[in-house]
Design a protein around this motif. Structure first.
Motif, mmCIF file in Angstrom:
data_model
loop_
_atom_site.group_PDB
_atom_site.id
_atom_site.type_symbol
_atom_site.label_atom_id
_atom_site.label_comp_id
_atom_site.label_asym_id
_atom_site.label_seq_id
_atom_site.Cartn_x
_atom_site.Cartn_y
_atom_site.Cartn_z
ATOM 1 N N ARG A 232 -2.075 3.810 -10.157
ATOM 2 C CA ARG A 232 -2.434 3.311 -8.837
ATOM 3 C C ARG A 232 -3.667 2.421 -8.931
ATOM 4 O O ARG A 232 -3.729 1.363 -8.308
ATOM 5 C CB ARG A 232 -2.675 4.477 -7.880
ATOM 6 C CG ARG A 232 -2.932 4.032 -6.451
ATOM 7 C CD ARG A 232 -2.811 5.199 -5.487
ATOM 8 N NE ARG A 232 -3.711 6.289 -5.792
ATOM 9 C CZ ARG A 232 -3.320 7.482 -6.247
ATOM 10 N NH1 ARG A 232 -2.046 7.742 -6.453
ATOM 11 N NH2 ARG A 232 -4.211 8.429 -6.501
ATOM 12 N N TRP A 233 -4.652 2.858 -9.718
ATOM 13 C CA TRP A 233 -5.858 2.045 -9.901
ATOM 14 C C TRP A 233 -5.504 0.723 -10.550
ATOM 15 O O TRP A 233 -5.995 -0.365 -10.122
ATOM 16 C CB TRP A 233 -6.869 2.776 -10.784
ATOM 17 C CG TRP A 233 -8.065 1.929 -11.138
ATOM 18 C CD1 TRP A 233 -9.184 1.723 -10.389
ATOM 19 C CD2 TRP A 233 -8.216 1.129 -12.330
ATOM 20 N NE1 TRP A 233 -10.041 0.853 -11.035
ATOM 21 C CE2 TRP A 233 -9.465 0.468 -12.230
ATOM 22 C CE3 TRP A 233 -7.433 0.915 -13.460
ATOM 23 C CZ2 TRP A 233 -9.938 -0.382 -13.215
ATOM 24 C CZ3 TRP A 233 -7.896 0.052 -14.440
ATOM 25 C CH2 TRP A 233 -9.141 -0.573 -14.315
ATOM 26 N N ARG B 64 -3.781 -1.589 -8.038
ATOM 27 C CA ARG B 64 -4.725 -2.158 -7.076
ATOM 28 C C ARG B 64 -5.573 -3.253 -7.718
ATOM 29 O O ARG B 64 -5.873 -4.273 -7.083
ATOM 30 C CB ARG B 64 -5.623 -1.059 -6.509
ATOM 31 C CG ARG B 64 -4.880 -0.085 -5.603
ATOM 32 C CD ARG B 64 -5.801 1.015 -5.108
ATOM 33 N NE ARG B 64 -5.085 1.923 -4.216
ATOM 34 C CZ ARG B 64 -5.639 3.004 -3.652
ATOM 35 N NH1 ARG B 64 -6.917 3.285 -3.888
ATOM 36 N NH2 ARG B 64 -4.914 3.770 -2.857
ATOM 37 N N LEU C 199 0.817 -1.208 0.000
ATOM 38 C CA LEU C 199 0.000 0.000 0.000
ATOM 39 C C LEU C 199 0.856 1.266 0.000
ATOM 40 O O LEU C 199 0.560 2.239 -0.690
ATOM 41 C CB LEU C 199 -0.933 -0.002 1.213
ATOM 42 C CG LEU C 199 -1.853 -1.209 1.376
ATOM 43 C CD1 LEU C 199 -2.720 -1.048 2.614
ATOM 44 C CD2 LEU C 199 -2.716 -1.404 0.137
ATOM 45 N N ARG D 256 -5.422 -8.653 -1.549
ATOM 46 C CA ARG D 256 -6.214 -7.964 -0.525
ATOM 47 C C ARG D 256 -7.336 -8.864 -0.009
ATOM 48 O O ARG D 256 -7.592 -8.930 1.192
ATOM 49 C CB ARG D 256 -6.800 -6.668 -1.087
ATOM 50 C CG ARG D 256 -5.750 -5.631 -1.501
ATOM 51 C CD ARG D 256 -6.427 -4.544 -2.355
ATOM 52 N NE ARG D 256 -5.484 -3.563 -2.822
ATOM 53 C CZ ARG D 256 -5.260 -2.382 -2.278
ATOM 54 N NH1 ARG D 256 -5.938 -2.040 -1.199
ATOM 55 N NH2 ARG D 256 -4.400 -1.546 -2.784
ATOM 56 N N ARG E 148 -5.791 -7.229 -6.435
ATOM 57 C CA ARG E 148 -7.004 -7.272 -5.608
ATOM 58 C C ARG E 148 -7.171 -8.620 -4.922
ATOM 59 O O ARG E 148 -7.731 -8.714 -3.830
ATOM 60 C CB ARG E 148 -8.244 -6.944 -6.456
ATOM 61 C CG ARG E 148 -8.523 -7.939 -7.568
ATOM 62 C CD ARG E 148 -9.570 -7.397 -8.550
ATOM 63 N NE ARG E 148 -9.926 -8.362 -9.591
ATOM 64 C CZ ARG E 148 -9.189 -8.619 -10.660
ATOM 65 N NH1 ARG E 148 -8.041 -8.010 -10.824
ATOM 66 N NH2 ARG E 148 -9.592 -9.488 -11.567
ATOM 67 N N GLU F 280 2.555 2.330 -3.529
ATOM 68 C CA GLU F 280 1.722 2.457 -4.723
ATOM 69 C C GLU F 280 2.179 3.615 -5.605
ATOM 70 O O GLU F 280 2.773 4.582 -5.134
ATOM 71 C CB GLU F 280 0.264 2.672 -4.324
ATOM 72 C CG GLU F 280 -0.389 1.443 -3.726
ATOM 73 C CD GLU F 280 -1.844 1.671 -3.397
ATOM 74 O OE1 GLU F 280 -2.618 0.707 -3.475
ATOM 75 O OE2 GLU F 280 -2.209 2.813 -3.061
#
Length: 334
Positions: free
Chosen positions: A304-305, A308, A294, A315, A312, A297
């Motif tokens: 960044r999107w 992520r 995190l 996470r 995912r 990033e």
């Protein structure tokens, strides 16, 4: 120059260049235990220091008769200096040690334990650290350097049992099988004073069919760039020259951001833990690497999107195991 113990399994080669009081001296103090361990030998190479450091190394060698001291008349560069030390090593493993490192309490036994259990196809092992350019890095934002070793020592008391595959290894501290080191001819002096000779060796080792891993349970603190910080613009010129040389030799290489290495290490940790079990040590390391995921990033909103989205699943898995992102706290020693 003292003779190496015949039974040495690990030869530690420390490369010194100037700044004895802030680099070599503290580093060697953390490795003093290697002198009394029959499994290890300690070799110190001074790379033509002209600031009095060579004399300080000589004084250290006089106090430590078991130390094998190799003063060099001129600066042979990182590759040349390490090659000189490795040439007299007797151990099954050669551990190259930058003088701007510190071995916290427990690091040397942990390294020996990790080397004892690596599979035969693994020819290179690197520890984790606070500062590196790949998945070996466990970042410690805002932690003063004088507290880094304590955090690393605490981390080693919560072992993960993991040997993490890595694309390349950072040579602030690295252990190489001596037979493979000899087979590959050591580091290439063509890289001059330094930069990218470790990347070149990592790729040549891979091409020879050997694997390299990160020993997650061995922590070595790294100050970083101590030998090059005074070069000014020449440092960047050297980096550009050696990067071009590396690209010329290895057309298929890939340069990865350190965040990629961390993500790969975290995925490996998750895969192993999901199949063989989540221990306390693995949960703590996952929280640390998740915090790094995190923290590191990309700044660009789109990148960044995308970052992520790509991760995912990490996470989700960690959330399902109740693992939250968390950097380690400093444990007071008083």
């Amino acid at each position: 120059m003292s003779a190496a113990p015949a039974s040495a399994g690990l030869s530690l080669v420390v490369l010194s260049f100037k700044r004895f009081d802030t680099t070599t001296g503290p580093c060697m103090a953390t490795l003093a235990g290697a002198l009394d361990d029959p499994r290890t030998e300690l070799i110190l190479v001074d790379n033509g220091s002209d600031d009095g450091s060579a004399g300080r190394c000589s004084e250290l060698a006089a106090r430590w008769p078991a130390l094998n001291y190799l003063p060099q008349a001129t600066n042979l560069g990182f590759a040349g200096g390490m090659n000189a030390g490795a040439a007299v090593a007797s151990g099954e493993w050669i551990c190259l040690v930058n003088s701007d490192t510190l071995f916290p309490s427990g690091a040397l036994p942990a390294l020996l334990a990790s080397l004892a259990r690596v599979p035969p196809d693994v020819a290179m092992v690197g520890p984790v650290t606070n500062a590196a350019g790949n998945g070996q890095r466990l970042p410690m934002p805002d932690v003063p350097m004088d507290q880094v070793a304590d955090i690393g020592a605490a981390a080693m008391r919560a072992p993960t049992g993991l040997l993490t595959p890595t694309y390349r290894t950072d040579f602030f501290c690295v252990a190489v099988r001596r037979s493979v080191w000899q087979q590959l001819g050591g580091l290439d002096p063509a890289f001059g004073l330094g930069y990218y000779e470790d990347f070149d060796f990592s790729l040549r080792l891979r091409q020879a069919g050997f694997a390299q891993v990160i020993a997650e349970d061995v922590f070595v603190a790294h100050v970083g760039s101590a030998s090059f910080s005074a070069m000014g613009t020449r440092q960047h010129e050297l980096m550009r020259r050696n990067r071009a040389l590396l690209l010329q030799r290895h057309r298929d290489l890939r340069f990865e951001h350190v965040r990629e290495g961390n993500a790969q290490a975290l995925r490996h940790l998750i895969d192993v833990s999901e199949s063989s079990g989540w221990t306390d040590g693995r949960r703590e390391r996952a929280a640390w690497r998740f915090a790094a995921l995190l923290w590191d990033e990309a700044r660009s909103p789109f990148k960044r999107w995308r970052w992520r989205w790509r991760h995912r699943d990490i996470r989700r898995t960690l959330a399902s195991r109740g693992i939250e992102a968390r950097f380690p706290a400093v444990t007071p020693t008083r």
